[in-house]
Design a protein around this motif. Structure first.
Motif, PDB file in Angstrom:
ATOM      1  N   GLY A 174       1.272  -1.350  -0.105  1.00  0.00           N
ATOM      2  CA  GLY A 174      -0.397   0.114  -0.053  1.00  0.00           C
ATOM      3  C   GLY A 174       0.983   1.694   0.080  1.00  0.00           C
ATOM      4  O   GLY A 174       0.335   2.243  -0.458  1.00  0.00           O
ATOM      5  N   ALA A 175       1.740   1.552   0.173  1.00  0.00           N
ATOM      6  CA  ALA A 175       2.980   2.409   0.768  1.00  0.00           C
ATOM      7  C   ALA A 175       3.765   2.592  -0.360  1.00  0.00           C
ATOM      8  O   ALA A 175       3.778   4.124  -1.296  1.00  0.00           O
ATOM      9  N   TRP A 176       4.189   1.484  -1.071  1.00  0.00           N
ATOM     10  CA  TRP A 176       4.408   1.205  -2.298  1.00  0.00           C
ATOM     11  C   TRP A 176       3.787   2.301  -3.381  1.00  0.00           C
ATOM     12  O   TRP A 176       3.422   2.938  -4.302  1.00  0.00           O
ATOM     13  N   ILE A 177       2.144   1.694  -3.488  1.00  0.00           N
ATOM     14  CA  ILE A 177       1.422   2.238  -4.622  1.00  0.00           C
ATOM     15  C   ILE A 177       1.475   3.708  -3.869  1.00  0.00           C
ATOM     16  O   ILE A 177       0.555   4.711  -5.247  1.00  0.00           O
ATOM     17  N   GLY A 178       0.554   4.005  -3.153  1.00  0.00           N
ATOM     18  CA  GLY A 178       0.514   5.379  -2.834  1.00  0.00           C
ATOM     19  C   GLY A 178       1.376   6.196  -3.329  1.00  0.00           C
ATOM     20  O   GLY A 178       1.671   7.388  -3.336  1.00  0.00           O
ATOM     21  N   ARG A 179       2.672   6.210  -2.580  1.00  0.00           N
ATOM     22  CA  ARG A 179       4.518   6.432  -2.875  1.00  0.00           C
ATOM     23  C   ARG A 179       4.147   6.801  -4.378  1.00  0.00           C
ATOM     24  O   ARG A 179       4.571   7.785  -4.932  1.00  0.00           O
ATOM     25  N   ALA A 180       4.232   5.368  -4.685  1.00  0.00           N
ATOM     26  CA  ALA A 180       4.066   6.088  -6.647  1.00  0.00           C
ATOM     27  C   ALA A 180       3.141   6.521  -7.114  1.00  0.00           C
ATOM     28  O   ALA A 180       2.865   7.823  -8.005  1.00  0.00           O
ATOM     29  N   GLY A 181       1.741   6.921  -6.322  1.00  0.00           N
ATOM     30  CA  GLY A 181       0.840   7.572  -6.715  1.00  0.00           C
ATOM     31  C   GLY A 181       1.062   9.170  -6.305  1.00  0.00           C
ATOM     32  O   GLY A 181       0.853   9.869  -7.431  1.00  0.00           O
ATOM     33  N   LEU A 182       1.659   9.744  -5.845  1.00  0.00           N
ATOM     34  CA  LEU A 182       2.076  10.588  -5.465  1.00  0.00           C
ATOM     35  C   LEU A 182       3.237  11.311  -5.929  1.00  0.00           C
ATOM     36  O   LEU A 182       3.392  12.647  -6.222  1.00  0.00           O
ATOM     37  N   GLU A 183       4.376  10.472  -6.493  1.00  0.00           N
ATOM     38  CA  GLU A 183       5.306  10.955  -7.575  1.00  0.00           C
ATOM     39  C   GLU A 183       4.199  11.663  -9.051  1.00  0.00           C
ATOM     40  O   GLU A 183       4.955  11.911  -9.057  1.00  0.00           O
ATOM     41  N   ALA A 184       4.027  10.589  -9.292  1.00  0.00           N
ATOM     42  CA  ALA A 184       2.519  10.743 -10.336  1.00  0.00           C
ATOM     43  C   ALA A 184       2.249  12.055 -10.240  1.00  0.00           C
ATOM     44  O   ALA A 184       2.332  13.167 -11.319  1.00  0.00           O
ATOM     45  N   ALA A 185       2.183  11.946  -9.139  1.00  0.00           N
ATOM     46  CA  ALA A 185       0.846  13.496  -9.007  1.00  0.00           C
ATOM     47  C   ALA A 185       1.650  14.879  -9.175  1.00  0.00           C
ATOM     48  O   ALA A 185       1.457  16.054  -9.751  1.00  0.00           O
ATOM     49  N   LEU A 186       3.336  14.603  -8.404  1.00  0.00           N
ATOM     50  CA  LEU A 186       4.266  16.009  -8.424  1.00  0.00           C
ATOM     51  C   LEU A 186       4.547  15.775  -9.334  1.00  0.00           C
ATOM     52  O   LEU A 186       5.266  17.052 -10.572  1.00  0.00           O
ATOM     53  N   ARG A 187       5.030  14.575  -9.930  1.00  0.00           N
ATOM     54  CA  ARG A 187       5.367  14.847 -11.598  1.00  0.00           C
ATOM     55  C   ARG A 187       4.682  15.727 -12.545  1.00  0.00           C
ATOM     56  O   ARG A 187       4.788  16.612 -13.567  1.00  0.00           O
ATOM     57  N   ALA A 188       2.919  15.586 -12.352  1.00  0.00           N
ATOM     58  CA  ALA A 188       1.876  16.396 -13.043  1.00  0.00           C
ATOM     59  C   ALA A 188       2.527  17.893 -12.482  1.00  0.00           C
ATOM     60  O   ALA A 188       1.821  18.314 -13.633  1.00  0.00           O
ATOM     61  N   HIS A 189       2.199  17.980 -11.925  1.00  0.00           N
ATOM     62  CA  HIS A 189       2.331  19.354 -11.259  1.00  0.00           C
ATOM     63  C   HIS A 189       3.563  20.850 -11.523  1.00  0.00           C
ATOM     64  O   HIS A 189       3.525  21.228 -11.900  1.00  0.00           O
ATOM     65  N   ASP A 190       5.033  19.246 -11.909  1.00  0.00           N
ATOM     66  CA  ASP A 190       5.812  20.234 -11.959  1.00  0.00           C
ATOM     67  C   ASP A 190       5.717  20.229 -13.630  1.00  0.00           C
ATOM     68  O   ASP A 190       6.496  20.563 -14.535  1.00  0.00           O
ATOM     69  N   GLY A 191       5.117  19.460 -15.007  1.00  0.00           N
ATOM     70  CA  GLY A 191       4.979  18.866 -15.710  1.00  0.00           C
ATOM     71  C   GLY A 191       5.904  18.277 -16.369  1.00  0.00           C
ATOM     72  O   GLY A 191       6.442  18.353 -17.970  1.00  0.00           O
ATOM     73  N   ARG A 192       6.619  17.457 -15.600  1.00  0.00           N
ATOM     74  CA  ARG A 192       7.752  16.731 -16.403  1.00  0.00           C
ATOM     75  C   ARG A 192       6.897  15.261 -16.573  1.00  0.00           C
ATOM     76  O   ARG A 192       5.345  15.198 -16.405  1.00  0.00           O
ATOM     77  N   SER A 193       7.180  13.634 -17.530  1.00  0.00           N
ATOM     78  CA  SER A 193       6.727  12.853 -18.334  1.00  0.00           C
ATOM     79  C   SER A 193       6.804  11.778 -17.219  1.00  0.00           C
ATOM     80  O   SER A 193       7.222  11.782 -15.957  1.00  0.00           O
ATOM     81  N   GLY A 194       5.492  11.469 -17.289  1.00  0.00           N
ATOM     82  CA  GLY A 194       4.945  10.133 -16.524  1.00  0.00           C
ATOM     83  C   GLY A 194       3.872  10.870 -15.582  1.00  0.00           C
ATOM     84  O   GLY A 194       3.579  10.068 -14.391  1.00  0.00           O
ATOM     85  N   GLY A 195       3.846  11.939 -15.587  1.00  0.00           N
ATOM     86  CA  GLY A 195       2.695  12.447 -14.662  1.00  0.00           C
ATOM     87  C   GLY A 195       1.154  12.593 -14.657  1.00  0.00           C
ATOM     88  O   GLY A 195       0.317  11.578 -15.877  1.00  0.00           O
ATOM     89  N   SER A 196       0.888  12.617 -13.671  1.00  0.00           N
ATOM     90  CA  SER A 196      -1.267  12.278 -14.061  1.00  0.00           C
ATOM     91  C   SER A 196      -1.944  13.425 -13.413  1.00  0.00           C
ATOM     92  O   SER A 196      -1.686  13.168 -11.976  1.00  0.00           O
ATOM     93  N   ALA A 197      -2.672  13.529 -14.559  1.00  0.00           N
ATOM     94  CA  ALA A 197      -3.640  15.066 -14.021  1.00  0.00           C
ATOM     95  C   ALA A 197      -4.127  14.324 -12.992  1.00  0.00           C
ATOM     96  O   ALA A 197      -5.033  14.781 -11.768  1.00  0.00           O
ATOM     97  N   PRO A 198      -5.051  13.683 -13.058  1.00  0.00           N
ATOM     98  CA  PRO A 198      -6.281  12.868 -12.215  1.00  0.00           C
ATOM     99  C   PRO A 198      -5.465  12.718 -10.446  1.00  0.00           C
ATOM    100  O   PRO A 198      -5.822  12.785  -9.962  1.00  0.00           O
ATOM    101  N   LEU A 199      -4.563  12.087 -10.670  1.00  0.00           N
ATOM    102  CA  LEU A 199      -4.064  11.889  -9.644  1.00  0.00           C
ATOM    103  C   LEU A 199      -3.465  13.154  -8.889  1.00  0.00           C
ATOM    104  O   LEU A 199      -3.792  13.560  -7.643  1.00  0.00           O
TER     105      LEU A 199
END
Length: 341
Positions: A174-199
């Motif tokens: 669960g922590a691994w999934i949550g951390r990966a989801g938050l990383e994708a969220a921060l990537r979207a915030h930064d405009g980096r590849s691999g980001g997720s706007a929904p996350l």
């Protein structure tokens, strides 16, 4: 005087206990037939819990903090169950294999002083998960909740994979999934590849501005549980977001890798996944079925008969009846008496 048992499940999301009378245990056969507490014996134990995870520090799992929570819960439960003394205690603890030295040194004495306990079994949470899921049979169990560890046994020894904690492992948990989801969220915030706007939207809704996340998260001692709290958001987004779906696909692959690493040889060997992670739904479990079928084609994936607290009750029943069928091994399962041993 009525002697009782105490079963404990201590993990990243808190503490759960069950207390009952030893005389409530009936004949057990192979210990593999019950589903839930009631069918394990003639009585149903009293259950209580705390949402505060037991602290870890320089000495590992903190036995003092564990007893601060455990003793009042156990006393109140014993009184309700009509138990005068906790003769047998089984404590399943996350991190026991690597962080359990202080617990092994101090907890048996503390339980003897506070509750009159004569026999104590300290078990990795994966061992109690195993006993709850499969009973005393050979097989493999993945305990997948906030963290993730896989254990397997042929009843002569244990195999273990992962369980290295959220900073070094617990891959697919669960922590691994949550951390990966938050990383994708921060990537979207930064405009980096691999980001997720929904996350990113989910993370902002749950935690507030994501720019505040590092300062809010890093100092917390319960950060694994906080990370895991975001795993359901990842699962909710997986139906329409390829990034979230990919995180769950990778998690399923990691879970299957760990199961394959510990599963004993043989046709029809049982494999079960226990813990809160399967509650994320088909977005994860559908992928996991595919991965397990590919990695372990000779094994049988079966539903878990019970959870880690059920497993602690089962081990207490086994100790009351005689020698355990499960193997004793350092860091996995250790039984001692008031006189030591």
């Amino acid at each position: 005087m009525t002697d009782g048992y105490l079963a404990v499940d201590s993990g990243g999301s808190g503490l759960r206990i069950a207390v009952g009378a030893l005389e409530d245990f009936g004949p057990f056969g192979d210990f593999g037939l019950f589903r839930g507490f009631g069918a394990c014996g003639r009585g149903t134990p009293v259950r209580r819990g705390s949402r505060e995870p037991v602290r870890t520090g320089a000495r590992g799992i903190d036995p003092g903090h564990l007893m601060e929570q455990l003793a009042p819960l156990a006393r109140a439960s014993a009184a309700e169950a009509g138990v005068d003394r906790i003769a047998v205690a089984v404590v399943g603890a996350a991190g026991l294999a690597t962080l359990g030295d202080a617990l092994r040194a101090e907890l048996p004495g503390a339980l003897a002083r506070e509750l009159g306990t004569r026999t104590v079994a300290l078990a990795a949470d994966a061992v109690t998960a195993y006993a709850g899921a499969l009973g005393f049979r050979p097989g493999a169990v993945v305990a997948a909740g906030t963290g993730l560890i896989a254990v397997g046994t042929d009843l002569t020894g244990w195999r273990r994979a992962d369980g290295w904690g959220h900073l070094l492992g617990d891959c697919g948990g669960g922590a691994w999934i949550g951390r990966a989801g938050l990383e994708a969220a921060l990537r979207a915030h930064d405009g980096r590849s691999g980001g997720s706007a929904p996350l990113l939207a989910r993370a902002t809704e749950r935690f507030g501005p994501v720019t505040d996340l590092p300062g809010a998260l890093y100092p917390r001692t319960d950060r694994a549980a906080v990370l895991a709290s975001f795993a359901p958001d990842v699962a909710c987004c997986a139906g329409g977001d390829p990034v979230a779906a990919g995180i769950l696909r990778d998690a399923a692959r990691h879970i299957a890798d760990s199961a394959a690493a510990v599963c004993p040889d043989g046709d029809g060997v049982r494999v079960a996944v226990t813990g809160g992670l399967p509650k994320l739904g088909r977005a994860l479990t559908g992928r996991l079925e595919e991965e397990l079928a590919d990695r372990l084609p000779r094994a049988r994936w079966v539903p878990a008969e019970g959870d880690p607290l059920d497993g602690a009750v089962r081990i207490a029943a086994g100790l009351a009846a005689g020698p355990l069928a499960l193997p004793d091994a350092p860091g996995m399962l250790w039984v001692t008496t008031a006189g030591g041993g």
